[in-house]
Design an enzyme around this catalytic site. Structure first.
Site, PDB file in Angstrom:
ATOM      1  N   GLY A 136      -9.782  -3.511  -1.916  1.00 32.38           N
ATOM      2  CA  GLY A 136     -10.871  -4.388  -1.593  1.00 32.38           C
ATOM      3  C   GLY A 136     -12.025  -3.982  -1.754  1.00 32.38           C
ATOM      4  O   GLY A 136     -12.892  -5.020  -2.180  1.00 32.38           O
ATOM      5  N   VAL A 190      -5.245   2.702   0.104  1.00 32.53           N
ATOM      6  CA  VAL A 190      -5.104   2.046  -1.304  1.00 32.53           C
ATOM      7  C   VAL A 190      -5.600   0.479  -1.061  1.00 32.53           C
ATOM      8  O   VAL A 190      -6.295   0.195  -1.953  1.00 32.53           O
ATOM      9  CB  VAL A 190      -3.778   2.327  -1.845  1.00 32.53           C
ATOM     10  N   ASP A 191      -5.051  -0.217  -0.208  1.00 33.39           N
ATOM     11  CA  ASP A 191      -5.598  -1.520   0.096  1.00 33.39           C
ATOM     12  C   ASP A 191      -6.988  -1.616   0.258  1.00 33.39           C
ATOM     13  O   ASP A 191      -7.682  -2.496  -0.141  1.00 33.39           O
ATOM     14  CB  ASP A 191      -4.694  -2.314   1.464  1.00 33.39           C
ATOM     15  N   LEU A 192      -7.576  -0.755   1.194  1.00 32.16           N
ATOM     16  CA  LEU A 192      -8.765  -0.700   1.638  1.00 32.16           C
ATOM     17  C   LEU A 192      -9.791  -0.459   0.516  1.00 32.16           C
ATOM     18  O   LEU A 192     -10.669  -1.020   0.296  1.00 32.16           O
ATOM     19  CB  LEU A 192      -9.008   0.133   2.770  1.00 32.16           C
ATOM     20  N   ASP A 216       0.956  -1.170  -0.049  1.00 28.89           N
ATOM     21  CA  ASP A 216       0.147  -0.089   0.059  1.00 28.89           C
ATOM     22  C   ASP A 216       0.874   1.134  -0.038  1.00 28.89           C
ATOM     23  O   ASP A 216       0.575   2.195  -0.628  1.00 28.89           O
ATOM     24  CB  ASP A 216      -0.765   0.013   1.171  1.00 28.89           C
TER      25      ASP A 216
END
Length: 386
Positions: free
Chosen positions: A184, A179-181, A147
């Site tokens: 997802g 960015v990860d979230l 991320d």
């Protein structure tokens, strides 16, 4: 209520860290059966991303808070798919699955016979989701990435932080892995759309979701600002690039967020602040002019806010429909009456760890409270069932 919306959907999940597990946690929260396949020895990397950790009631085991945040509602199966036996077990589980989720390097699963082409032959209805750093194709497709890399590479950090020439100037990352979230969340949306299409055509598909694409897309208005103006956004600290005044101000005893979104709100603010002349001043009465002249208006606001307490300001804002917000610490967040009314904090009785506090999925307001079978699993907890 959506807590049973996916009750007939089976997900085989070999993803780890955050983006993939955040997606599959959403699916589990909506009732899908999520089989989380983990390496028998080490499990998901985030099992070791503590402290803080929660300890089992007998002191024999721990679970990291990070793992708890993104793995509730899943069943953990310990399997090493790098072995022929483990890969065969994965293929067996995939035969009647609806969704397969992985976040390994592009092409990395082909040698185990777990790539899309191989699994599509076994189950043509399978929706196969790949989450990578850079995508399945292109000059950087073979590179890994976290991320933090994409907050920088995608542009977010270039305009996040205090302006040059001010104390603490320089680019900053966000406090969570946004960015990860967001990856997802985009992945969740893509999977649901692919299921809808599969139910129409009878054929599954491969989904290629990558963090770089998401990082570029989530620039949102900042990206559009650049594309329209040709000017790269600069760091503005807590100020908004398109609305003013829309930032943090210090009162006599604390801070608050003033969030003026239109000229009517600004006029009401000026009147309650006993500065009606600002609302008629050509430099300030329109948002576009306030943006151009914030260097003149901001010092006036800074001095003004210091003349009253936070309570005095916020009571006046509420009475005059002027948007504002507090800056809460997390203890204040979970103690807030509106957060409690929305039942965002849920407490369950875990069979091994005792009382466990989890955050409710915002999609599921009004659904029944979480139960023990929705708790994050211990490593390999459900292996014997499969």
């Amino acid at each position: 209520m959506l807590h049973h919306a996916l009750k007939d959907v089976k997900v085989v999940d070999i993803s780890r860290i955050l983006a993939g597990p955040w997606c599959t946690q959403n699916l589990a929260d909506m009732g899908a059966q999520v089989l989380k396949l983990e390496h028998p020895g080490r499990g998901d990397d985030t099992r070791g991303w503590g402290p803080p950790d929660i300890s089992s009631t007998d002191g024999s085991d721990t679970m990291s808070a990070y793992f708890m945040a993104c793995n509730r509602g899943k069943q953990s199966i310990a399997v090493d798919f790098s072995t022929p036996e483990g890969a065969d077990q994965v293929r067996r589980l995939v035969k009647d699955a609806d969704i397969f989720v992985e976040n390994f390097k592009a092409g990395g699963l082909a040698k185990y016979g777990l790539d899309f082409a191989s699994l599509h032959k076994i189950n043509p209805r399978l929706v196969y989701l790949s989450i990578t750093g850079f995508g399945q194709t292109g000059p950087m497709a073979d590179k890994p990435g976290y991320d933090y890399v994409f907050q920088g590479m995608g542009g977010l950090m270039s305009y996040t932080g205090h302006p040059d020439g001010t104390p603490g100037a320089g680019p900053l990352r966000t406090g969570v892995a946004v960015v990860d979230l967001m990856t997802g969340m985009y992945a969740t949306t893509a999977v649901l759309a692919a299921l809808r299409q599969r139910d129409t055509t009878g054929i599954g598909m491969a989904l290629d979701i990558c963090l770089l694409d998401v990082a570029v897309a989530m620039n949102a208005n900042q990206g559009a600002n650049y594309l329209v103006s040709g000017k790269t956004p600069e760091r503005t600290g807590n100020a908004h690039p398109n609305c003013a005044p829309y930032e943090v101000f210090a009162c006599s005893d604390g801070h608050l967020i003033l969030a003026i979104g239109n000229d009517g709100q600004f006029e009401r603010f000026c009147n309650l602040a006993q500065r009606p002349q600002w609302a008629s001043d050509d430099r300030y009465k329109m948002n576009s002019n306030r943006l151009k002249n914030m260097d003149m208006l901001r010092p006036l606001l800074i001095d003004l806010f210091k003349t009253r307490s936070r309570k005095a300001w916020t009571e006046a804002f509420d009475a005059n429909n002027v948007p504002w917000g507090p800056i809460h610490t997390l203890d204040e967040v979970f103690a807030h009456p509106q957060v409690q009314h929305r039942e965002m904090l849920q407490t369950i009785e875990h069979p091994k760890f005792g009382k466990m506090q989890l955050v409710r999925n915002p999609l599921l307001y009004g659904s029944p409270a979480m139960t023990a079978d929705q708790a994050p699993p211990t490593l390999g907890q459900h292996t014997q069932n499969y």
